[in-house]
Design an enzyme around this catalytic site. Structure first.
Site, mmCIF file in Angstrom:
data_model
loop_
_atom_site.group_PDB
_atom_site.id
_atom_site.type_symbol
_atom_site.label_atom_id
_atom_site.label_comp_id
_atom_site.label_asym_id
_atom_site.label_seq_id
_atom_site.Cartn_x
_atom_site.Cartn_y
_atom_site.Cartn_z
ATOM 1 N N GLN A 98 0.851 -1.199 0.000
ATOM 2 C CA GLN A 98 0.000 0.000 0.000
ATOM 3 C C GLN A 98 0.887 1.249 0.000
ATOM 4 O OE1 GLN A 98 -2.241 1.587 3.428
ATOM 5 N NE2 GLN A 98 -4.089 1.489 2.177
ATOM 6 N N TYR A 177 -5.907 11.219 3.577
ATOM 7 C CA TYR A 177 -4.518 11.492 3.177
ATOM 8 C C TYR A 177 -4.490 12.220 1.825
ATOM 9 C CZ TYR A 177 -3.463 8.622 7.203
ATOM 10 O OH TYR A 177 -3.401 8.143 8.479
ATOM 11 N N ARG A 224 -7.602 2.025 -2.703
ATOM 12 C CA ARG A 224 -8.479 2.074 -1.522
ATOM 13 C C ARG A 224 -9.095 3.464 -1.394
ATOM 14 N NH1 ARG A 224 -7.975 0.962 5.037
ATOM 15 N NH2 ARG A 224 -9.139 -0.922 4.720
ATOM 16 N N GLY A 315 -9.209 -5.950 9.445
ATOM 17 C CA GLY A 315 -8.092 -5.219 10.016
ATOM 18 C C GLY A 315 -7.740 -5.729 11.393
ATOM 19 N N ARG A 316 -8.438 -5.194 12.410
ATOM 20 C CA ARG A 316 -8.104 -5.567 13.792
ATOM 21 C C ARG A 316 -8.167 -7.074 14.041
ATOM 22 N NH1 ARG A 316 -12.306 -1.560 15.951
ATOM 23 N NH2 ARG A 316 -13.036 -2.114 13.864
HETATM 24 C C1 LIG Z 1 -3.708 -0.211 14.089
HETATM 25 C C2 LIG Z 1 -4.355 0.200 12.815
HETATM 26 C C3 LIG Z 1 -3.587 0.645 11.757
HETATM 27 C C4 LIG Z 1 -4.174 0.983 10.534
HETATM 28 N N1 LIG Z 1 -3.374 1.351 9.484
HETATM 29 C C5 LIG Z 1 -3.926 1.548 8.253
HETATM 30 C C6 LIG Z 1 -3.091 1.765 7.118
HETATM 31 O O1 LIG Z 1 -1.863 1.738 7.199
HETATM 32 N N2 LIG Z 1 -3.691 1.974 5.927
HETATM 33 C C7 LIG Z 1 -5.060 1.998 5.789
HETATM 34 O O2 LIG Z 1 -5.566 2.190 4.683
HETATM 35 N N3 LIG Z 1 -5.868 1.762 6.861
HETATM 36 C C8 LIG Z 1 -5.329 1.517 8.062
HETATM 37 N N4 LIG Z 1 -6.135 1.214 9.123
HETATM 38 C C9 LIG Z 1 -7.577 0.985 8.899
HETATM 39 C C10 LIG Z 1 -7.827 -0.509 8.671
HETATM 40 O O3 LIG Z 1 -7.297 -0.916 7.419
HETATM 41 C C11 LIG Z 1 -9.328 -0.809 8.678
HETATM 42 O O4 LIG Z 1 -9.959 0.043 7.765
HETATM 43 C C12 LIG Z 1 -9.953 -0.636 10.059
HETATM 44 O O5 LIG Z 1 -9.194 -1.323 11.032
HETATM 45 C C13 LIG Z 1 -11.402 -1.153 10.090
HETATM 46 O O6 LIG Z 1 -11.440 -2.529 9.764
HETATM 47 P P1 LIG Z 1 -11.675 -3.634 10.913
HETATM 48 O O7 LIG Z 1 -13.018 -3.315 11.535
HETATM 49 O O8 LIG Z 1 -11.680 -4.950 10.188
HETATM 50 O O9 LIG Z 1 -10.567 -3.506 11.899
HETATM 51 C C14 LIG Z 1 -5.577 0.904 10.376
HETATM 52 C C15 LIG Z 1 -6.358 0.476 11.457
HETATM 53 C C16 LIG Z 1 -5.769 0.116 12.658
HETATM 54 C C17 LIG Z 1 -6.633 -0.393 13.783
#
Ligand SMILES: Cc1cc2nc3c(=O)[nH]c(=O)nc-3n(C[C@H](O)[C@H](O)[C@H](O)COP(=O)(O)O)c2cc1C
Length: 362
Positions: A98, A177, A224, A315-316
């Site tokens: 990414q 961003y 994205r 994600g999480r």
């Molecule tokens: C610790 C953390 C770091 C993240 N870093 C990014 C990132 O580098 N790039 C991005 O597009 N989204 C990032 N996100 C957003 C996640 O990709 C995702 O959209 C978000 O966690 C919601 O999805 P989930 O409910 O499955 O966790 C981050 C989220 C968390 C919790």
């Protein structure tokens, strides 16, 4: 209708399942933004995902303002990614890189220069720096004659991503961003070819996508977006025509997939009262559509069954469940993640989340 465990073709790749790992910034690179061996272990542990999307990775010195996040603008950074992608491949996985330019969300103490954005605006809140959180600084508008060099940096980063062994590249155009700052009229007040009407505000997105696709091929290019509602102070007064125009343009380029991060009203990582735009985007984007934010296995299966999505990124759940696909397949409980170690350094909360006991014994 497909399930999460059915294969999926995206562009050049055949994926064994539709459970993707979402991009997650974790801060385990060096202070010079060079990937570390620990990162190879972390990603290899998660190779069961249909596709891993890497943590946001700086595409230039100007664009990266997150402490200990990796970059891919120097040869040293590129070389250090090689063991990471090799470890994922050796474990049977696939990984996209990414590419990240944070725009006004960087702090000059990291980049050594004033932040840039579409217009002279300031992000709300505080930047992450090596000395703790500091208020965002006023950005200066990117000059028209700086945009060709920016596109060259995307090209070079995409070349480095391929050289480093990534299977493709995802343009980070979400979450407030740089590209998002250009897309939405709350942060883009330009009156040149990159501002004003929708066709102008999507121009940088389209050109950056074309720049990347020109290097790695559209079949290895992904994007994205985060269309529904405010994020990091970036918002649009009329998002449906904007994001459907953006998605239609990406469809014409023929990218491998489009990922949408759309927090629900009661989201636990961002929440938005704005309904998802994915039904509108689905109609104009011909390729695979990947959805994200607060999905459970059940909700993801429903989205696939209803034809709303072709895959879902988690994600999480992937932070604390390296074997997420196997847990879903077996109906096993998920381990909770610990927010305290999201962005800390070292192995704690990073590579020490165990596989499910049931799976180890099996
Ligand atoms: C610790 C953390 C770091 C993240 N870093 C990014 C990132 O580098 N790039 C991005 O597009 N989204 C990032 N996100 C957003 C996640 O990709 C995702 O959209 C978000 O966690 C919601 O999805 P989930 O409910 O499955 O966790 C981050 C989220 C968390 C919790």
């Amino acid at each position: 209708m497909p399930s999460l465990f059915d294969p999926l073709r995206i562009g050049a790749l055949d994926l064994p399942n539709r459970v993707f790992m979402a991009p997650l910034t974790r801060g385990r690179a060096t202070r010079e933004h060079v990937p570390t061996p620990l990162m190879a272990d972390y990603y290899a542990q998660r190779a069961g995902a249909g596709l891993i999307i890497s943590e946001a990775t700086g595409m230039s010195r100007q664009g990266l303002g997150w402490p200990y996040a990796p970059g891919i603008w120097t040869s040293e950074q590129m070389e250090a990614w090689k063991p990471v992608t090799a470890a994922v491949h050796a474990a049977g996985g696939r990984i996209f890189c990414q590419l990240w330019h944070m725009g006004r969300i960087v702090h000059s103490s990291l980049t050594g220069e004033q932040p840039v954005s579409a217009s002279a605006t300031t992000g709300p809140g505080n930047a992450h720096t090596y000395d703790g959180r500091k208020p965002y600084e006023a950005a200066r508008p990117l000059a028209l004659n700086e945009i060709p060099a920016l596109l060259d940096q995307y090209r070079r980063a995409a070349e480095f991503a391929l050289a480093a062994g990534f299977d493709g590249v995802q343009l980070h155009a979400a979450n407030g961003y740089l590209i998002d700052q250009f897309l939405r009229d709350g942060s883009n007040m330009r009156d040149d070819a990159y501002g004003g009407p929708i066709e102008n505000r999507i121009r940088l997105l389209v050109e950056a996508t074309q720049a990347i696709a020109g290097v790695v091929g559209p079949e290895r290019t992904a994007v994205r977006l985060s269309p529904n509602g405010e994020t990091q102070g970036v918002d649009d007064s009329d998002p449906v025509p904007l994001f459907t125009a953006a998605a239609a343009a990406l469809s014409d380029i023929g990218i491998a997939f489009l990922e949408l991060r759309e927090p629900p009203p009661h989201g636990t990582f961002g929440a938005s009262p704005v309904p998802p735009l994915s039904p509108d985007i689905r109609k104009v984007f011909a390729g695979p559509l990947v959805l994200n934010s607060d999905y459970t296995q059940e909700r993801a299966e429903q989205a696939l069954r209803a034809g709303e999505a072709d895959a879902v990124t988690f994600g999480r759940p992937y932070i604390s469940n390296p074997d997420l696909v196997a847990r879903f397949q077996r109906g096993l409980a998920l381990a909770p993640d610990d927010m305290k170690t999201w962005y800390s350094q070292g192995s704690e909360g990073y590579v020490d989340y165990p596989a499910a006991r049931e799976l180890v014994q099996a």
